[in-house]
Structures are given as C-alpha cells and as structure tokens.
Write an enzyme that holds these catalytic residues in place. Structure first.
Site, PDB file in Angstrom:
ATOM      1  N   ASP A 108       0.863  -1.191   0.000  1.00  0.00           N
ATOM      2  CA  ASP A 108       0.000   0.000   0.000  1.00  0.00           C
ATOM      3  C   ASP A 108       0.895   1.235   0.000  1.00  0.00           C
ATOM      4  O   ASP A 108       1.520   1.561   1.014  1.00  0.00           O
ATOM      5  CB  ASP A 108      -0.877   0.040   1.257  1.00  0.00           C
ATOM      6  CG  ASP A 108      -1.876  -1.099   1.324  1.00  0.00           C
ATOM      7  OD1 ASP A 108      -2.974  -0.935   0.800  1.00  0.00           O
ATOM      8  OD2 ASP A 108      -1.538  -2.148   1.922  1.00  0.00           O
ATOM      9  N   LYS A 210      -9.705   1.005  -5.124  1.00  0.00           N
ATOM     10  CA  LYS A 210     -10.438   0.513  -3.961  1.00  0.00           C
ATOM     11  C   LYS A 210     -11.284   1.624  -3.345  1.00  0.00           C
ATOM     12  O   LYS A 210     -11.016   2.801  -3.597  1.00  0.00           O
ATOM     13  CB  LYS A 210      -9.452  -0.067  -2.929  1.00  0.00           C
ATOM     14  CG  LYS A 210      -8.339   0.902  -2.486  1.00  0.00           C
ATOM     15  CD  LYS A 210      -7.254   0.181  -1.709  1.00  0.00           C
ATOM     16  CE  LYS A 210      -6.249   1.171  -1.144  1.00  0.00           C
ATOM     17  NZ  LYS A 210      -5.123   0.509  -0.448  1.00  0.00           N
ATOM     18  N   HIS A 223     -12.229  -3.166   9.524  1.00  0.00           N
ATOM     19  CA  HIS A 223     -11.130  -3.874  10.184  1.00  0.00           C
ATOM     20  C   HIS A 223     -11.609  -4.435  11.537  1.00  0.00           C
ATOM     21  O   HIS A 223     -11.136  -5.472  11.991  1.00  0.00           O
ATOM     22  CB  HIS A 223      -9.947  -2.934  10.449  1.00  0.00           C
ATOM     23  CG  HIS A 223      -9.131  -2.638   9.236  1.00  0.00           C
ATOM     24  ND1 HIS A 223      -9.440  -1.628   8.360  1.00  0.00           N
ATOM     25  CD2 HIS A 223      -8.007  -3.232   8.754  1.00  0.00           C
ATOM     26  CE1 HIS A 223      -8.539  -1.599   7.390  1.00  0.00           C
ATOM     27  NE2 HIS A 223      -7.664  -2.554   7.604  1.00  0.00           N
ATOM     28  N   ASP A 293     -10.416  -7.354   0.020  1.00  0.00           N
ATOM     29  CA  ASP A 293      -9.684  -6.811   1.155  1.00  0.00           C
ATOM     30  C   ASP A 293      -9.345  -8.011   2.044  1.00  0.00           C
ATOM     31  O   ASP A 293      -9.764  -9.147   1.769  1.00  0.00           O
ATOM     32  CB  ASP A 293     -10.545  -5.777   1.889  1.00  0.00           C
ATOM     33  CG  ASP A 293      -9.715  -4.679   2.541  1.00  0.00           C
ATOM     34  OD1 ASP A 293      -8.524  -4.915   2.802  1.00  0.00           O
ATOM     35  OD2 ASP A 293     -10.260  -3.593   2.794  1.00  0.00           O
TER      36      ASP A 293
END
Length: 372
Positions: A108, A210, A223, A293
């Site tokens: 990332d 994304k 998350h 993800d």
C-alpha cells in the site's frame, strides 16, 4: 430395443467421461487455488527455510503483500518486512528468485497516512490524496506520482494497492479521517487517480483501485467489525469506478467488507455475487481481476467462518484473496497452506465450480502480461 439401449448406455458413458475429463489433477487444482492467494509473512530477509520461500516455491501463491509494521508483534516501525531502501530491494529480488513464474509483490503506497515505504526507511514522504485532490493540479500530482512510482520500481514492488476511489466524507474513520480520498467530486477523483495510474503504467507497476462499491460514506471501519452503509451510500459512489473502467485504466478492483442493502441485503460486497458479478462486471463492464480486502478482517471473520467466506468470495467473483496475516486476528505461518486445502476441498465437493478457478486463472494470467 437393444440398439436403443446400447445407444443410451453409450451416451451415459460418454457424458461420464466428459465430466471426468473436466476434473483436474490435484497438482493443477492446488496450483490454481494457490494462485488466488495474496499472502503476507514475517521477516525482512528470506532464505530457503523462510515462510515466504515456502509460500512461493512450494505453494506457488499468486502474490506476496508487504508491510512495514508487524501488527501481530511489536507494532514498531520496521518490525515487519521493510527497514531501508537497500534492504527492501534485496528482499524483493530474493522473493522473485524463489518463483519460477511471474510473482506479484504488493504494498500500500497511497501517500499520507498509508505509506509502507516511509521516510523512516529513507523514502521521500508522499502527500495525502485529499491534499492532491484539493489542489487538483496536474503537474503537482504527476510529480508525486513519478516519485511514488520510482520508490516502488526501485524497491521491486510491482503492484500498488492504490489509488483510493472512495468519495470524501470527513466522518468516515478509515477513509475521510485519514485523508485518503481525493474528494467528493467524481471527476476530480478520476482525474487524480488517472494521472497516478498512467505514471505507474509507464514503469509497469500495476494498480488496485479501492474499495468497491464505495467505502467513503461508511461510519465504521470493517477492520474491527460489521459495517453497514445502506443508509449513507449513494449510487454516485460508483462513478469513479465506472469512468476509470471505461477508460481501460484499471488493473484490479479491491472489494470492501461492507453491507450495502441497496445492492445485497445479505452479504458484504466481498462475498456478494450481486455486487461483484451483478454490478461490477455486468453493470460497469469490468472483466479484470477482483481482489478482496483482507479475508481475516473482523468485517468478515466475526460473522463467517473462513471456509464459508472463501466459498462465497470465490463464487461471488473474487479472483485474488488477500490474507495479509498482519491484523488483530493473528499470524499463522501455515495459514496459506490450509486455505489452499479448503479451496481444493470445496472444488472437489462441488461447492466451488472448477470453472471459477479457471476463470480467475485466465484473468490473472492476462494481467501478468502487463508486467513485461
């Protein structure tokens, strides 16, 4: 009568033979299943006994994903895979040496708060997307895109998990509050993201846009648990994806672990055939690689066991399944091997059609040609 019986029996035998011919060898089945995994590992060096070597050499995973901070360990800077420019370049070269196939190495590198190649390791700081979107200056964005691309290319990273196409809502914990969105205007998002993608493509760096079908208006973070955007999401959030797909700039699309009852009231986007096959592929016309993800984020794993999540994700249309092994659900060295076993098991028992793995294999192989 005997002739009719003979012909019927022959037809049955031919049909059975055709079905048997479609079932691949265990070796091919495992190879295709492993190609669908993007996995993380611990360590900033690699040798023949390392987990990363086993994932690449023995399992032949499709992609390795790199992190600089080990969230399952000390959580300090440089505690995972990245400590310096020289170290990372050697690490990625060593990883490629274990592969007898084109290996995707991902990170990332958005800029701002989400930058794995940090100044602490000798890399120049990149501005956040919100800053670039507010400025909306082509030359400025192009300058930093070139810098970002040089950081990736010189370090051996060929897949950037960026740019973010989510719209800006300052109250969104994982996007707006971290300044990861270019803005609320689809045209600005497309313009800014498009500049970055064009620069990356010139150096054969692949992109991942994304988070589909739009995470920008979420008021929670997947998350850490279940996130529902039904009342905050708008169809306008599809526009950046639609426009960049139409321009042919998108290499991969990453799905979000969010429930959006406007599209599918039952499953989060990553596990939703209505979202991936229905909206992304049929409505937006995208036929490239779809990557999930992280499959162990609590937005998935709190509600689904991993086996059922894998089955749903693959059947929904995911081609690459991210298992970073670097979140609060913990690190398990043999996890990638077990996931391949689960995929193989569910192809053999009929829950996952073999044709889905073939479809994903073809998409990934087509994508890999862009690296040459």
């Amino acid at each position: 009568m005997k002739r009719k019986l003979f012909l019927s029996l022959a037809a049955v035998l031919m049909a059975a033979s055709a079905i048997k011919a479609q079932i691949p060898s265990d070796e091919q089945l495992r190879r295709y299943a492993a190609q669908m995994l993007m996995v993380g590992f611990k360590g900033n060096t690699v040798d023949a006994e390392s987990d990363a070597a086993r994932y690449i050499r023995d399992l032949k995973v499709g992609s390795i994903v790199l992190f600089d901070i080990d969230l399952t360990g000390t959580a300090k800077l440089g505690s995972r895979n990245i400590t310096s420019q020289e170290q990372l370049a050697k690490l990625t070269a060593d990883l490629q040496a274990f592969a007898d196939y084109p290996l995707l190495i991902a990170a990332d590198q958005e800029g701002g708060r989400v930058q794995r190649l940090k100044p602490a390791y000798g890399y120049e700081k990149l501005p956040e997307a919100e800053y670039l979107g507010n400025l909306d200056n082509r030359d400025t964005t192009k300058h930093y895109a070139r810098l970002m691309t040089e950081q990736l290319a010189s370090s051996g990273v060929n897949l950037n998990l960026a740019p973010v196409l989510d719209v800006l809502n300052p109250e969104c914990p994982p996007i707006g509050k971290l300044h990861r969105s270019f803005g609320s205007d689809a045209d600005v998002i497309v313009r800014q993201a498009g500049i970055q993608i064009d620069v990356m493509h010139r150096r054969h760096i692949l992109n991942v846009v994304k988070h589909f079908p739009g995470h920008g208006n979420a008021l929670g973070d997947s998350h850490w648990g279940f996130v529902d955007v039904t009342d905050t999401w708008t169809p306008a959030e599809l526009e950046p994806f639609r426009k960049l797909i139409k321009k042919g700039k998108v290499d991969m699309v990453m799905t979000a672990h969010i429930i959006n009852a406007n599209i599918d009231p039952e499953h989060p986007a990553t596990l939703s055939r209505k979202t991936i096959d229905g909206v992304l592929r049929k409505q937006l016309g995208y036929d490239g690689v779809v990557v999930s993800d992280d499959m162990y984020m609590e937005g998935i794993i709190k509600k689904y066991d991993i086996e059922n999540a894998l089955v749903l994700a693959i059947n929904a249309g995911c081609d690459l399944l991210c298992v970073g092994n670097n979140i609060n659900t913990g690190f398990e060295a043999d996890r990638p091997f077990r996931l391949v076993d689960l995929i193989v098991k569910n192809v053999k028992n009929g829950r996952i059609p073999w044709g889905r793995l073939v479809q994903s294999h073809r998409r990934i192989e087509k994508l890999l040609k862009k690296l040459k």
